[in-house]
Design a protein around this motif. Sequence first.
Motif: not given
Length: 406
Positions: A388-406
């Motif tokens: 659950f911790l890793e899933l939550s972390y991945n969700w936050v990264v995808k929602k909030c930082f995907s554009k910056q990391l693209a």
Amino acid sequence: MQENCDLKHYERISNILPAVKGLAILMIVMYHLLMYSQNVQSFSQIITFSSTKGLASLVDGLISTFCYLGKFGVHFFLIASGFGLGASWWRQTHLSSKKYFTTVSFWQRRLLRLLPLYWLAIGLALILFLINHDLIPYGKDIFTQGGVEVFTAILATLTTFRNLIWKYYFFLNGAWWYVGLAIQLYFIFPFLIGCIQRWSYSILLLGSLIVSLLYRGLVVALPLNDLATNLLLRGSLFPSRLFEFVFGLVLAIVLLEKNTLKNSDAFNSFVRLSKNLVLKPSWLGFNIFLWVLGFVCDWVSSSEQWMILRVPSDALIGVGEFGLIFHLLCSVKWANKWLSLLGNYSYGIFLTHMNIYVGLWFVMQSFIHSYWVRFALVTLITCALGMFLELSYNWVVKKCFSKQLA
């Protein structure tokens, strides 16, 4: 024909690796929980207990032995990590328009993959400590030594330099040494690729084995205390576990690339042997032999006069175990789906399991009196919370930082 066969073998290993990692993390959680809940420190203690108190103790001993084998679960991650990085490098330089390896970019990607979730796990461990000091199983004595010492320990942990400072090695969580080891291996990965390009895969594989054995032999020969010897052999520094990482790396590349084993390479038979151990079912007996031999070396080396046997133990266990479990999971396909689920989120489970099972064990003691029922429930819930911790972390990264990391 050989090229197509190797590609099929590569796909088989790639498809089974999540299940291998899932089994590995399950083994590691059970091993650490056994160490915590029974205060068992060696296989000899399990044997002594199970042989003196009747049938029930014998059954307990057999289950405990199975859990104890989780001590060797890290071997899977080392080989799988090398395999994944080797395949990624080959695809980047052979299947794309980008024909060169960018070292700095590689380091940035790997550190971004490892460190943020690791730092989050450190924060959660500190919160648990503030809630109840007893929720931290190891290394909490640092907090009694003053603010400067605590700050230094936290800094060493955040940077993974705790691998080099024995008094901080177990601070907050005794399993985090692997993060430091992984980062060391990632930093030398470009140099390993350079060795391949300058010489050959066979020379790199054989050379890594020699380096690991010489390093481990030196550690055993030096007049170090038991703690320093154990930590250095376990993998606080990368040479101790270099061979397992390179074994996975070379295996991936020789399966992907045509004509990697040139006739002019005097050591190509060493790579062929490595391929056969993993891929050919007819070699299963030899895998079992290597694994048992490595296990015996590790067990016997607990005696100071036989400490030299610790030198080859990890290499023997790593190769034999990986080949054995690969063939087993290829046969027991029904388990792959569930183990793959654990494997896909094994990093989150690994980072948090030691800090989660302490509180769970304490709470369940009051209403679940069967040791093994409690053990199974704590293991399952610990794995679920880590996922659950890793899933939550991945969700936050995808929602909030995907554009910056693209």
